[in-house]
Design an enzyme around this catalytic site. Structure first.
Site, PDB file in Angstrom:
ATOM      1  N   ARG A  50       0.840  -1.214   0.000  1.00 17.62           N
ATOM      2  CA  ARG A  50       0.000   0.000   0.000  1.00 17.62           C
ATOM      3  C   ARG A  50       0.870   1.257   0.000  1.00 17.62           C
ATOM      4  O   ARG A  50       0.557   2.239  -0.674  1.00 17.62           O
ATOM      5  CB  ARG A  50      -0.943  -0.022   1.211  1.00 17.62           C
ATOM      6  CG  ARG A  50      -1.958   1.113   1.173  1.00 17.62           C
ATOM      7  CD  ARG A  50      -3.023   0.978   2.236  1.00 17.62           C
ATOM      8  NE  ARG A  50      -2.485   1.136   3.573  1.00 17.62           N
ATOM      9  CZ  ARG A  50      -3.205   0.996   4.699  1.00 17.62           C
ATOM     10  NH1 ARG A  50      -4.495   0.676   4.625  1.00 17.62           N
ATOM     11  NH2 ARG A  50      -2.668   1.159   5.877  1.00 17.62           N
ATOM     12  N   LYS A 149      -2.570   6.869   1.110  1.00 18.75           N
ATOM     13  CA  LYS A 149      -2.380   7.185   2.537  1.00 18.75           C
ATOM     14  C   LYS A 149      -1.297   8.255   2.595  1.00 18.75           C
ATOM     15  O   LYS A 149      -0.111   7.965   2.781  1.00 18.75           O
ATOM     16  CB  LYS A 149      -1.994   5.911   3.293  1.00 18.75           C
ATOM     17  CG  LYS A 149      -2.188   6.029   4.784  1.00 18.75           C
ATOM     18  CD  LYS A 149      -2.217   4.666   5.437  1.00 18.75           C
ATOM     19  CE  LYS A 149      -2.117   4.749   6.933  1.00 18.75           C
ATOM     20  NZ  LYS A 149      -3.170   5.505   7.617  1.00 18.75           N
ATOM     21  N   GLU A 182     -16.086   6.576   5.365  1.00 15.93           N
ATOM     22  CA  GLU A 182     -15.286   5.920   6.400  1.00 15.93           C
ATOM     23  C   GLU A 182     -15.268   6.842   7.611  1.00 15.93           C
ATOM     24  O   GLU A 182     -16.053   7.799   7.678  1.00 15.93           O
ATOM     25  CB  GLU A 182     -13.867   5.636   5.895  1.00 15.93           C
ATOM     26  CG  GLU A 182     -13.109   6.876   5.443  1.00 15.93           C
ATOM     27  CD  GLU A 182     -11.673   6.590   5.005  1.00 15.93           C
ATOM     28  OE1 GLU A 182     -11.120   5.534   5.328  1.00 15.93           O
ATOM     29  OE2 GLU A 182     -11.098   7.474   4.348  1.00 15.93           O
TER      30      GLU A 182
HETATM   31  N1  PMP Z   1      -9.223   5.044   7.047  1.00 14.14           N
HETATM   32  C1  PMP Z   1      -8.337   6.014   7.343  1.00 14.14           C
HETATM   33  C2  PMP Z   1      -8.600   7.401   6.908  1.00 14.14           C
HETATM   34  C3  PMP Z   1      -7.153   5.687   8.047  1.00 14.14           C
HETATM   35  O1  PMP Z   1      -6.266   6.648   8.339  1.00 14.14           O
HETATM   36  C4  PMP Z   1      -6.940   4.355   8.438  1.00 14.14           C
HETATM   37  C5  PMP Z   1      -5.671   3.976   9.166  1.00 14.14           C
HETATM   38  N2  PMP Z   1      -5.529   4.643  10.380  1.00 14.14           N
HETATM   39  C6  PMP Z   1      -7.914   3.390   8.148  1.00 14.14           C
HETATM   40  C7  PMP Z   1      -9.036   3.778   7.425  1.00 14.14           C
HETATM   41  C8  PMP Z   1      -7.742   1.960   8.562  1.00 14.14           C
HETATM   42  O2  PMP Z   1      -6.742   1.334   7.770  1.00 14.14           O
HETATM   43  P1  PMP Z   1      -5.816   0.175   8.339  1.00 14.14           P
HETATM   44  O3  PMP Z   1      -6.719  -0.927   8.773  1.00 14.14           O
HETATM   45  O4  PMP Z   1      -4.958  -0.215   7.200  1.00 14.14           O
HETATM   46  O5  PMP Z   1      -5.049   0.745   9.473  1.00 14.14           O
END
Ligand code: PMP
Length: 300
Positions: A50, A149, A182
């Site tokens: 990622r 990200k 989200e």
């Molecule tokens: N959405 C956002 C905006 C995030 O910053 C994160 C991670 N903190 C997630 C979802 C969750 O992703 P992950 O399970 O890969 O940590």
């Protein structure tokens, strides 16, 4: 604490980055947050993939191969002698001039920090979290794909400020169509009539690694699931709701905008997913150890 900085392990006091780094000046860069459970760096290849995908999308060259990055993360964890930790990998555009032009930045800065994190109070895992919906909409993919990200979290931070002002620690973010995307740092799931539902990535969600693990769990235990469009109406009327994230892990949600979800207690499917998530961590660790032992056996 030893920090990985551009190929070297340095003490925390020496781990400094230029004020001309575009990561500092413009939030130009990408990052990952990764967990270490009992010595196993959880889903490391997925996180590294990622990271490199985010970097490619923003046209950022990471000056090392993926395999080197994996070794650098493992090496930094080992050097810090931590068996349970939270790892932050940051790749910023690097030092440039005061203009925005990223091509003036000759080399990306790579930082790996091994620390710990606890973002929510312990009680929320037992009794559930209260959420509000933020008025700040998730940046549309036409502007900046939410799958990236990036180091620029202002969109999420503005929403998080609203949550804090409302006395909450997390907020739902809607996309520009008004559908659930989200949360500010977590993905969201609901349960309706025994089925797990989560917004599709096209709704403006990060492709969460924990989200993916939950989908794998649903497959494994035979719980139906789907990626879909979710309106707030669906969340308010859900049988259960929970959030997923690397730092948060799996957090039950019991109220949203003052509406109590079902009976206001973490639901049975949520508790099943939490239990299965613990099992996956154990299984992953065992597999990693087995793979490691096999490698050692092959070499001898
Ligand atoms: N959405 C956002 C905006 C995030 O910053 C994160 C991670 N903190 C997630 C979802 C969750 O992703 P992950 O399970 O890969 O940590």
């Amino acid at each position: 604490m030893l920090i990985y900085l551009d190929g070297k392990l340095v003490p925390r006091s020496e781990a400094t980055v230029s004020v001309f780094d575009h990561g500092f000046l413009y939030g130009d860069g990408v990052f990952e947050g990764i967990r270490v459970y009992e010595g196993n760096v959880f889903r490391l290849p997925e996180h590294v993939d990622r990271l490199y995908e985010s970097a490619r999308t923003i046209g950022l060259h990471i000056p090392m191969e993926r395999a080197e990055m994996i070794e650098a993360v493992r090496g930094t964890v080992a050097a810090n002698e931590k068996t349970d930790a939270y790892v932050r990998v940051v790749v910023s555009r690097g030092p440039g001039d005061l203009g925005i032009d990223p091509t003036k930045c000759r080399k990306a800065t790579v930082v790996i920090i091994v620390d710990s994190i606890s973002i929510y109070p312990r009680e929320v895992y037992d009794y559930g979290l209260e959420l509000v919906t933020s008025s700040v909409r998730r940046i549309p993919a036409e502007s900046l794909d939410p799958r990236v990200k990036s180091l620029n979290y202002l969109n999420n931070i503005l929403a998080r400020l609203e949550a804090t002002n409302a006395g909450c620690v997390e907020a739902i973010m809607l996309n520009h169509q008004g559908l659930v995307a989200e949360c500010t740092g977590d993905n969201i799931f609901i349960v309706k009539h025994g089925r797990l539902e989560t917004p599709a990535l096209t709704q403006g969600a990060l492709a969460g690694i924990t989200r993916q693990v939950v989908i794998e769990i649903a497959h494994a235990v035979g719980v139906p699931w789907r990626e879909t469009e979710l309106a707030l109406h669906d969340v308010y009327n859900a049988d259960e709701c929970f959030l997923t994230g690397t730092a948060a892990e799996i957090v039950p949600v019991v109220t949203v905008d003052g509406r109590t979800i079902a009976d206001g207690r973490p639901g049975p499917l949520t508790r099943l997913i939490v239990a299965e998530f613990r099992r996956v961590r154990v299984v992953d660790r065992a597999c990693a150890r087995y793979a490691g032992e096999e490698l050692v056996a092959e070499r001898t």
